[in-house]
Design a protein around this motif. Sequence first.
Motif, PDB file in Angstrom:
ATOM      1  N   TYR A 197      -4.953 -20.746   8.306  1.00 21.29           N
ATOM      2  CA  TYR A 197      -6.187 -20.477   8.547  1.00 21.29           C
ATOM      3  C   TYR A 197      -7.257 -20.524   7.614  1.00 21.29           C
ATOM      4  O   TYR A 197      -8.337 -20.773   7.715  1.00 21.29           O
ATOM      5  CB  TYR A 197      -6.121 -18.786   9.148  1.00 21.29           C
ATOM      6  CG  TYR A 197      -7.476 -18.430   9.626  1.00 21.29           C
ATOM      7  CD1 TYR A 197      -8.328 -19.139  10.375  1.00 21.29           C
ATOM      8  CD2 TYR A 197      -8.046 -17.325   9.118  1.00 21.29           C
ATOM      9  CE1 TYR A 197      -9.379 -18.467  10.948  1.00 21.29           C
ATOM     10  CE2 TYR A 197      -9.234 -16.729   9.613  1.00 21.29           C
ATOM     11  CZ  TYR A 197      -9.993 -17.353  10.468  1.00 21.29           C
ATOM     12  OH  TYR A 197     -11.153 -17.012  10.920  1.00 21.29           O
ATOM     13  N   VAL A 198      -6.724 -20.091   6.340  1.00 21.31           N
ATOM     14  CA  VAL A 198      -7.866 -20.244   5.125  1.00 21.31           C
ATOM     15  C   VAL A 198      -8.294 -21.621   4.891  1.00 21.31           C
ATOM     16  O   VAL A 198      -9.445 -22.075   4.615  1.00 21.31           O
ATOM     17  CB  VAL A 198      -7.152 -19.424   3.882  1.00 21.31           C
ATOM     18  CG1 VAL A 198      -6.162 -20.138   3.141  1.00 21.31           C
ATOM     19  CG2 VAL A 198      -8.341 -19.208   2.929  1.00 21.31           C
ATOM     20  N   GLU A 199      -7.182 -22.505   5.023  1.00 22.89           N
ATOM     21  CA  GLU A 199      -7.720 -24.017   5.061  1.00 22.89           C
ATOM     22  C   GLU A 199      -8.516 -24.362   6.017  1.00 22.89           C
ATOM     23  O   GLU A 199      -9.482 -25.178   5.737  1.00 22.89           O
ATOM     24  CB  GLU A 199      -6.210 -24.554   4.970  1.00 22.89           C
ATOM     25  CG  GLU A 199      -5.423 -24.668   3.859  1.00 22.89           C
ATOM     26  CD  GLU A 199      -4.140 -25.135   3.831  1.00 22.89           C
ATOM     27  OE1 GLU A 199      -3.397 -25.051   3.042  1.00 22.89           O
ATOM     28  OE2 GLU A 199      -3.789 -25.739   4.921  1.00 22.89           O
TER      29      GLU A 199
ATOM     30  N   GLY B   5      -1.261 -20.321   4.777  1.00 22.26           N
ATOM     31  CA  GLY B   5      -2.631 -20.613   4.312  1.00 22.26           C
ATOM     32  C   GLY B   5      -3.340 -21.535   5.394  1.00 22.26           C
ATOM     33  O   GLY B   5      -4.299 -21.879   5.094  1.00 22.26           O
TER      34      GLY B   5
ATOM     35  N   LEU C 182     -10.772 -22.579   7.505  1.00 17.39           N
ATOM     36  CA  LEU C 182     -12.045 -21.708   7.250  1.00 17.39           C
ATOM     37  C   LEU C 182     -12.847 -22.801   5.919  1.00 17.39           C
ATOM     38  O   LEU C 182     -13.828 -23.061   6.299  1.00 17.39           O
ATOM     39  CB  LEU C 182     -11.810 -20.399   6.628  1.00 17.39           C
ATOM     40  CG  LEU C 182     -11.478 -19.425   7.739  1.00 17.39           C
ATOM     41  CD1 LEU C 182     -11.240 -18.208   7.016  1.00 17.39           C
ATOM     42  CD2 LEU C 182     -12.494 -19.235   8.679  1.00 17.39           C
TER      43      LEU C 182
ATOM     44  N   ILE D  82      -4.609 -15.108  -0.448  1.00 18.10           N
ATOM     45  CA  ILE D  82      -4.981 -15.836   0.825  1.00 18.10           C
ATOM     46  C   ILE D  82      -5.518 -15.027   1.845  1.00 18.10           C
ATOM     47  O   ILE D  82      -6.953 -15.313   2.549  1.00 18.10           O
ATOM     48  CB  ILE D  82      -3.910 -16.234   1.475  1.00 18.10           C
ATOM     49  CG1 ILE D  82      -3.304 -17.563   0.874  1.00 18.10           C
ATOM     50  CG2 ILE D  82      -4.057 -16.795   2.846  1.00 18.10           C
ATOM     51  CD1 ILE D  82      -1.846 -18.124   1.107  1.00 18.10           C
ATOM     52  N   ALA D  83      -5.271 -13.514   2.031  1.00 17.39           N
ATOM     53  CA  ALA D  83      -5.935 -12.666   2.924  1.00 17.39           C
ATOM     54  C   ALA D  83      -7.155 -12.548   2.455  1.00 17.39           C
ATOM     55  O   ALA D  83      -8.051 -12.182   3.449  1.00 17.39           O
ATOM     56  CB  ALA D  83      -5.049 -11.571   3.011  1.00 17.39           C
TER      57      ALA D  83
ATOM     58  N   GLU E  14     -14.986 -15.869   5.992  1.00 17.09           N
ATOM     59  CA  GLU E  14     -15.502 -15.524   7.250  1.00 17.09           C
ATOM     60  C   GLU E  14     -16.878 -15.133   7.173  1.00 17.09           C
ATOM     61  O   GLU E  14     -17.602 -15.294   7.890  1.00 17.09           O
ATOM     62  CB  GLU E  14     -14.709 -14.575   8.016  1.00 17.09           C
ATOM     63  CG  GLU E  14     -13.337 -15.110   8.698  1.00 17.09           C
ATOM     64  CD  GLU E  14     -12.566 -14.095   9.583  1.00 17.09           C
ATOM     65  OE1 GLU E  14     -12.810 -12.822   9.194  1.00 17.09           O
ATOM     66  OE2 GLU E  14     -11.804 -14.435  10.319  1.00 17.09           O
TER      67      GLU E  14
ATOM     68  N   GLU F  76      -9.741 -15.211   2.910  1.00 18.42           N
ATOM     69  CA  GLU F  76      -9.882 -15.557   4.600  1.00 18.42           C
ATOM     70  C   GLU F  76     -11.156 -14.466   4.893  1.00 18.42           C
ATOM     71  O   GLU F  76     -12.306 -15.036   5.564  1.00 18.42           O
ATOM     72  CB  GLU F  76      -8.736 -15.046   5.421  1.00 18.42           C
ATOM     73  CG  GLU F  76      -7.697 -16.088   5.418  1.00 18.42           C
ATOM     74  CD  GLU F  76      -6.345 -15.668   6.169  1.00 18.42           C
ATOM     75  OE1 GLU F  76      -5.526 -16.560   6.289  1.00 18.42           O
ATOM     76  OE2 GLU F  76      -6.341 -14.400   6.585  1.00 18.42           O
ATOM     77  N   CYS F  77     -11.179 -13.271   4.491  1.00 20.87           N
ATOM     78  CA  CYS F  77     -12.384 -12.246   4.595  1.00 20.87           C
ATOM     79  C   CYS F  77     -13.768 -12.968   4.007  1.00 20.87           C
ATOM     80  O   CYS F  77     -14.699 -13.038   4.865  1.00 20.87           O
ATOM     81  CB  CYS F  77     -12.124 -11.005   4.203  1.00 20.87           C
ATOM     82  SG  CYS F  77     -10.460 -10.084   4.606  1.00 20.87           S
TER      83      CYS F  77
END
Length: 476
Positions: free
Chosen positions: A138-140, A136, A142, A339-340, A347, A343-344
């Motif tokens: 990257y999602v964090e 997580g 973001l 999570i994936a 973004e 992320e999208c």
Amino acid sequence: MHTNDKIEQNPGTNVNEILRSIPSVEILSQSIDHCGLPKLMVNSVIRRHLDAIRSDILNGSDLSLNHQLTKDVQEKIQYLSASKTRAVINGTGVLLHTNLGRAPLSEDQSNSVFEIATSYNNLEFDILSGKRGKRGLYVESLFSQLCEAEAATIVNNCAAALVIILKELISTSRCEVIISRSELIQIGGGFRIPEILSTSGAQLREVGTTNKTSSDDYENAISEKTALILKVHQSNFSMSGFVENPTHKELVDLGHRYKIPIVMDLGSGSILNDSSSQEIRNEPTPSMLLSEGYDLVCFSGDKLLGSVQSGIIVGKQDWVQRIKKNPFFRCLRADKLTIAYLECSAETYINQSAENSIPVHQLASIPNSELETRAKKIIEQVHKCENYCFMVETDSTYGGGTLPGSKIASIGLTIENLCISKVKMQKQLLHGGDIPIVTKIENEKLIIDLRTVLDCQDQQIVESINNLIRNNKNNE
Ligand SMILES: *Cc1c(COP(=O)(O)O)cnc(C)c1O
């Protein structure tokens, strides 16, 4: 096939004879429609049903049986089959319908998640070093960026976010949570703030009244037992008139003065502060609350954010780190697909394209002229449309416990002049086509609100309406 549909007790019939007249699982199974369920499931339902009948007969509680065996079992199979998760058409105009899965997801974003789902991936693997990595990360980043927060993390849903925050912030000596009586709310089924607090081991310290709570009310409740001050978004209702609440600034100042953390359960969690919708622009955003000085804010991933079920926690680095280290966090963590997908979604917000690529926002902003064109096209294809199917004006809502009272003008279809009641029409639209259509009844009219119908579903609406008319038209 003979299935001994009725076991009727005659005065002379003994228990053994009744038992013998019960058909076998296999015979019953062959005589009913499996409704798409695996045979093992069907047989198991039948077996349980027969076992229950047998034990009723044996303990004498039900000797006067008049069993409609086939019919009863068939109903159970239908019920089970209908509970299988499937696509439905949302004609209710409620954009975030909790019963219908809240936010629909985007095809593009789902496709990129699909690739991750069907492959191995770097969920907890650092590609640069080839060693174990952090889930997580990257999602964090973001969400920290989006909410202008020191730190962020993701859990299963907003309810879980609130529970883990409470669990980390309260201790045996500091166990009281101060909250205004106007915010002891219930959201949907089974989420009541007081119950969430007690599950988390917190002692509720209610202050103020339903309509008025002052800064002094909060201050007077502060003691050495206070763990935190909690603000909760009222979500699914709004109050007007003789109403008062301290400003965020006043509460934050109070917290800082007494060194008590201030937390907000934001619920719907809109982060679009440049939305074309006035109502969404008026919603408090996580970044606004954090800049006011809140320590932690949590919100839902599948409400106004328009993404997957999840709970997002943003705020002070120290608190977020402590929450992530709490052993209970492991029970609430988000899975790879969540999570994936998040992320999208995040973004698209960062690229400022959310209004064009997050389905909830896309649907909310379709101009009525476009819905009218679709309505006319559908009506043209409906059998004897001039007698039965008409375009109507209606209102869509956000729903999902967000933006209560806010309405979006919309266009719908209504069906009239058939020889059945509106409730029966509703049922037939649910069961009559390839895909169930969920409708609403408004001002005595059955309405399919086109705002929440995806345009790729228009043809299925034509077919279902045609079936409905064919089956129920008045004699002509
Ligand atoms: C909807 C809501 C929740 C629950 O969110 P979930 O993501 O469904 O768990 C919690 N708090 C508030 C204020 C809400 O509006």
